[in-house]
Design a protein around this motif. Structure first.
Motif, PDB file in Angstrom:
ATOM      1  N   THR A   1      -2.892   8.379  -7.108  1.00 42.01           N
ATOM      2  CA  THR A   1      -2.750   7.277  -6.147  1.00 42.01           C
ATOM      3  C   THR A   1      -3.968   6.366  -6.235  1.00 42.01           C
TER       4      THR A   1
ATOM      5  N   GLU B   1      -3.830  -1.983  -8.243  1.00 39.77           N
ATOM      6  CA  GLU B   1      -3.241  -2.857  -7.222  1.00 39.77           C
ATOM      7  C   GLU B   1      -4.306  -3.788  -6.634  1.00 39.77           C
TER       8      GLU B   1
ATOM      9  N   MET C   1      -3.981   2.467  -6.871  1.00 43.02           N
ATOM     10  CA  MET C   1      -4.571   1.542  -5.893  1.00 43.02           C
ATOM     11  C   MET C   1      -5.654   0.678  -6.543  1.00 43.02           C
TER      12      MET C   1
ATOM     13  N   VAL D   1       0.821  -1.222   0.000  1.00 45.28           N
ATOM     14  CA  VAL D   1       0.000   0.000   0.000  1.00 45.28           C
ATOM     15  C   VAL D   1       0.854   1.271   0.000  1.00 45.28           C
TER      16      VAL D   1
ATOM     17  N   ARG E   1      -4.935   3.842   3.496  1.00 46.54           N
ATOM     18  CA  ARG E   1      -4.138   2.747   2.932  1.00 46.54           C
ATOM     19  C   ARG E   1      -3.705   1.772   4.028  1.00 46.54           C
TER      20      ARG E   1
ATOM     21  N   ILE F   1      -6.558  -0.461   4.683  1.00 43.79           N
ATOM     22  CA  ILE F   1      -6.696  -1.496   3.643  1.00 43.79           C
ATOM     23  C   ILE F   1      -5.715  -2.640   3.934  1.00 43.79           C
ATOM     24  N   ALA F   2      -4.488  -2.277   4.288  1.00 40.20           N
ATOM     25  CA  ALA F   2      -3.496  -3.314   4.627  1.00 40.20           C
ATOM     26  C   ALA F   2      -3.996  -4.160   5.801  1.00 40.20           C
TER      27      ALA F   2
END
Ligand SMILES: Nc1ncnc2c1ncn2[C@@H]1O[C@H](COP(=O)(O)OP(=O)(O)OP(=O)(O)O)[C@@H](O)[C@H]1O
Ligand SMILES: [Mg+2]
Length: 260
Positions: free
Chosen positions: A175, A182, A179, A128, A148, A151-152
């Motif tokens: 970003t 990702e 993301m 992240v 972020r 999210i992790a």
């Protein structure tokens, strides 16, 4: 019954009514039905206040259901489950713990191997884009960085189901796009089932197999749109003619509901 496989998340005729402090009732959701198959990516879009967060919280077992039913793998929801990772609309981090220690919370709760979790924690920080922030505290990060980290944390215990409530809303456009890609990569590699709320039509189409368009409050699913765009998708997917056509269609929905 048709020969369809049983959905992993089965939302049937769900209603949610809130009682205010003054005793009046507010209908947040009405007659909402949605079937999410295992390994599907479903996005929810809809106007502010139509009950999107409420629905996610009900799936997560954090909110009671006023009517109808939600089952996961055929089992009615009675409370929080281990196989769900949840990203809240505003990141909820523990202010007294470092970012790494925040990310490790699910591993501690589930008593996972600590050395392996620590390695995974660092990997997720890298994923992240928070390398170098492991030992910082939440108030030393920007809003987007905190999101972020959240999210992790949701990915820490590798849950089969990810529920994400506007996870990228606080990020800058670049970003956010990074993301998005990702998240697609993670989802393709791990084949999780994802339900994601977003206000971005482009994000919904780029990510989803299906987009559920909600009506204004009391929310219900006004239309369920299939996204027949091949995977893997990439930044170039945005210029696919099907993508552009779907974006126009979704936008017209929003305009129709804004005018309603
Ligand atoms: N705990 C609560 N008590 C009373 N009313 C609530 C509660 N939570 C939500 N509501 C009401 O339910 C409705 C739906 O709220 P919800 O947060 O689910 O909307 P949303 O679709 O996520 O909106 P947004 O896009 O702004 O995040 C709103 O009218 C809100 O005022
Ligand atoms: Mg919300």
């Amino acid at each position: 019954m048709s020969g369809e496989i049983r959905p992993l998340i089965d939302i049937r005729g769900v209603r949610k009514q809130f009682r205010s402090r003054s005793g009046t009732f507010l209908e947040a959701l009405t007659d909402t039905s949605l079937a999410v198959q295992s390994k599907q990516f479903v996005c929810i879009v809809g106007p502010s206040g139509c009950g999107k967060s409420t629905l996610l919280r009900m799936i997560a077992g954090l909110e009671t259901i006023s009517g109808g039913a939600i089952t996961i793998d055929g089992v009615p929801i009675t409370g929080p489950r281990r196989d769900i990772g949840l990203v809240f609309q505003s990141p909820v981090l523990l202010p007294w713990r470092t970012i790494l220690k925040n990310i490790l919370v699910p591993a501690e709760v589930l008593k996972l191997d600590s050395a392996a979790s620590l390695r995974r924690g660092h990997d997720l920080l890298h994923l992240v884009g928070l390398d170098g922030f492991a030992d910082r505290y939440p108030d030393e990060l920007s809003g987007g960085m905190r999101q972020r980290a959240a999210i992790a944390r949701a990915l820490m215990h590798d849950p089969a189901i990810l529920l994400m409530d506007e996870p990228f809303g606080a990020l800058d456009a670049l970003t956010r796009e990074a993301m998005n890609l990702e998240l697609l990569r993670i989802w393709q590699a791990s084949t999780k089932t994802v339900v994601l709320v977003t206000h971005s039509i482009e994000e919904a189409i780029l990510l989803s197999d299906k987009v559920a368009v909600f009506s204004p409050r009391p929310g219900f699913i006004r239309e369920l749109i299939d996204v027949p765009i091949a995977r893997p998708r990439s930044a170039a997917t945005r210029s696919d003619p099907v993508f552009i056509r779907l974006a126009e269609r979704l936008r017209s929905h929003f305009e129709a509901s804004a005018a309603a």
